[in-house]
Motif scaffolding. Structure first.
Motif, short mmCIF file in Angstrom:
data_model
loop_
_atom_site.label_atom_id
_atom_site.label_comp_id
_atom_site.label_asym_id
_atom_site.label_seq_id
_atom_site.Cartn_x
_atom_site.Cartn_y
_atom_site.Cartn_z
N GLU A 184 -10.61 -52.45 51.15
CA GLU A 184 -10.86 -53.57 52.07
C GLU A 184 -11.25 -54.83 51.31
O GLU A 184 -11.83 -54.76 50.22
CB GLU A 184 -11.96 -53.19 53.06
CG GLU A 184 -11.56 -52.07 54.00
CD GLU A 184 -12.65 -51.76 55.01
OE1 GLU A 184 -13.81 -52.15 54.81
OE2 GLU A 184 -12.32 -51.12 56.03
N ALA A 234 -10.38 -62.27 53.72
CA ALA A 234 -9.40 -63.34 53.47
C ALA A 234 -9.99 -64.35 52.51
O ALA A 234 -9.30 -64.91 51.66
CB ALA A 234 -8.98 -63.99 54.78
N ILE A 264 -5.16 -66.03 56.47
CA ILE A 264 -5.04 -65.11 57.62
C ILE A 264 -3.69 -65.29 58.30
O ILE A 264 -3.06 -64.31 58.70
CB ILE A 264 -6.22 -65.32 58.60
CG1 ILE A 264 -7.52 -64.85 57.96
CG2 ILE A 264 -5.97 -64.59 59.92
CD1 ILE A 264 -8.78 -65.21 58.73
N ASN A 277 -0.93 -62.34 58.88
CA ASN A 277 -0.36 -61.98 60.19
C ASN A 277 1.15 -62.15 60.26
O ASN A 277 1.80 -61.53 61.10
CB ASN A 277 -1.01 -62.82 61.30
CG ASN A 277 -2.47 -62.50 61.48
OD1 ASN A 277 -2.92 -61.40 61.18
ND2 ASN A 277 -3.24 -63.47 61.93
N LYS A 310 2.31 -58.56 57.39
CA LYS A 310 1.89 -57.63 58.44
C LYS A 310 2.26 -56.18 58.13
O LYS A 310 1.66 -55.26 58.67
CB LYS A 310 2.43 -58.06 59.81
CG LYS A 310 3.91 -58.15 59.93
CD LYS A 310 4.29 -58.69 61.29
CE LYS A 310 5.79 -58.94 61.35
NZ LYS A 310 6.15 -59.64 62.54
N GLU A 326 -3.51 -54.95 56.97
CA GLU A 326 -3.89 -54.89 58.38
C GLU A 326 -5.36 -55.20 58.55
O GLU A 326 -6.17 -54.97 57.65
CB GLU A 326 -3.50 -53.56 59.02
CG GLU A 326 -4.29 -52.37 58.62
CD GLU A 326 -3.82 -51.09 59.32
OE1 GLU A 326 -4.69 -50.24 59.55
OE2 GLU A 326 -2.62 -50.94 59.59
N LYS A 327 -5.66 -55.72 59.70
CA LYS A 327 -7.02 -56.11 60.04
C LYS A 327 -7.80 -54.84 60.40
O LYS A 327 -7.29 -53.95 61.07
CB LYS A 327 -6.95 -57.06 61.24
CG LYS A 327 -8.21 -57.71 61.63
CD LYS A 327 -7.92 -58.69 62.77
CE LYS A 327 -9.13 -59.42 63.21
NZ LYS A 327 -8.81 -60.36 64.29
N THR A 328 -9.05 -54.78 59.95
CA THR A 328 -9.91 -53.65 60.31
C THR A 328 -10.85 -54.08 61.42
O THR A 328 -10.88 -55.26 61.80
CB THR A 328 -10.74 -53.17 59.10
OG1 THR A 328 -11.70 -54.18 58.78
CG2 THR A 328 -9.85 -52.88 57.89
N ASP A 329 -11.63 -53.15 61.90
CA ASP A 329 -12.64 -53.48 62.92
C ASP A 329 -13.98 -53.83 62.29
O ASP A 329 -14.89 -54.27 62.97
CB ASP A 329 -12.83 -52.29 63.88
CG ASP A 329 -11.60 -52.04 64.73
OD1 ASP A 329 -10.89 -53.01 65.04
OD2 ASP A 329 -11.34 -50.86 65.08
N LYS A 368 -16.74 -55.86 60.23
CA LYS A 368 -17.07 -57.27 59.99
C LYS A 368 -18.06 -57.37 58.85
O LYS A 368 -18.84 -56.46 58.60
CB LYS A 368 -17.66 -57.90 61.26
CG LYS A 368 -16.66 -57.97 62.40
CD LYS A 368 -17.22 -58.66 63.59
CE LYS A 368 -16.14 -58.70 64.66
NZ LYS A 368 -16.43 -59.60 65.72
N VAL A 408 -13.86 -60.83 59.29
CA VAL A 408 -13.34 -59.48 59.46
C VAL A 408 -12.70 -59.03 58.15
O VAL A 408 -12.05 -59.83 57.47
CB VAL A 408 -12.28 -59.46 60.60
CG1 VAL A 408 -11.64 -58.10 60.74
CG2 VAL A 408 -12.90 -59.90 61.91
N TYR A 433 -9.99 -56.94 55.90
CA TYR A 433 -8.59 -56.51 55.95
C TYR A 433 -8.44 -55.41 54.93
O TYR A 433 -9.26 -55.28 54.02
CB TYR A 433 -7.66 -57.69 55.58
CG TYR A 433 -7.65 -58.76 56.64
CD1 TYR A 433 -6.66 -58.76 57.60
CD2 TYR A 433 -8.64 -59.72 56.69
CE1 TYR A 433 -6.64 -59.73 58.61
CE2 TYR A 433 -8.65 -60.68 57.69
CZ TYR A 433 -7.64 -60.68 58.64
OH TYR A 433 -7.65 -61.62 59.64
#
Length: 184
Positions: free
Chosen positions: A124, A127, A148, A152, A156, A160-163, A165, A177, A179
């Motif tokens: 992880e 950005a 970012i 996207n 892509k 990928e974006k993680t949950d 923070k 967030v 990635y």
């Protein structure tokens, strides 16, 4: 009766004023709050001009549209120009000719690709980490939102974006967030 090309005539007048006051199309665009492309289109005789824009351009030089459009009307003196125009002339004199900087998606994409090489699949990152890496390696400064945006669009499949923070960030606003790299 001969047809008069008003756009061409107007573009010649505008070019004459730009030369006289050492301004550029970007300066006029700034003063009338329009895009540089609009002014350049007028100068190249590629775009027509609406009366409202014609009036705004004329007011940059302290004139009305019918005065500015008259090729026999004398060019106003520097002292009679509006204050904002005088300030812009001083700015252009100090800054020199404008230099257009464009970033093609391939430039930023190559730089992001190079920056993510140091990460393994599943690792992880923020950005901001990528933006800082590019700044250190290539001397190019990109905003986090530009990075970012590329994640996207162009990345892509790889990122990928993680949950998760970054809770270490202090201050107002949303927390960044993380990635993760999903494919090299």
């Amino acid at each position: 009766m001969d047809k008069i090309n008003l756009t061409k005539e107007y573009s010649k007048i505008l070019a004459k004023y730009l030369k006289r006051f050492k301004l550029e199309s970007i300066d006029i665009a700034y003063l009338v709050k329009t895009k540089k492309d609009v002014i350049e289109g007028i100068l190249k005789n590629e775009k027509g001009i609406v009366l409202n824009t014609l009036e705004q351009v004329a007011q940059v030089f302290g004139l009305r549209y019918f005065e500015f459009g008259n090729p026999h009307h004398p060019i106003p003196s520097f002292d009679s120009l509006p204050e904002k125009t005088k300030q812009r002339i001083a700015y252009r004199k100090e800054e020199g000719p404008s230099v257009e900087t464009t970033y093609t998606p391939s430039d930023i994409n190559e730089q992001i690709n190079k920056a993510i090489l140091s990460y393994n699949v599943g690792e992880e990152f923020l950005a901001e980490d990528i933006a800082n890496s590019i700044l250190e390696e290539d001397g190019e400064k990109y905003s986090v939102s530009q990075i970012i945006d590329r994640f996207n669009k162009s990345f892509k499949e790889k990122i990928e974006k993680t949950d998760r923070k970054d809770m270490a960030k202090e201050g107002r606003g949303p927390k960044p967030v993380f990635y993760k790299l999903v494919k090299k």
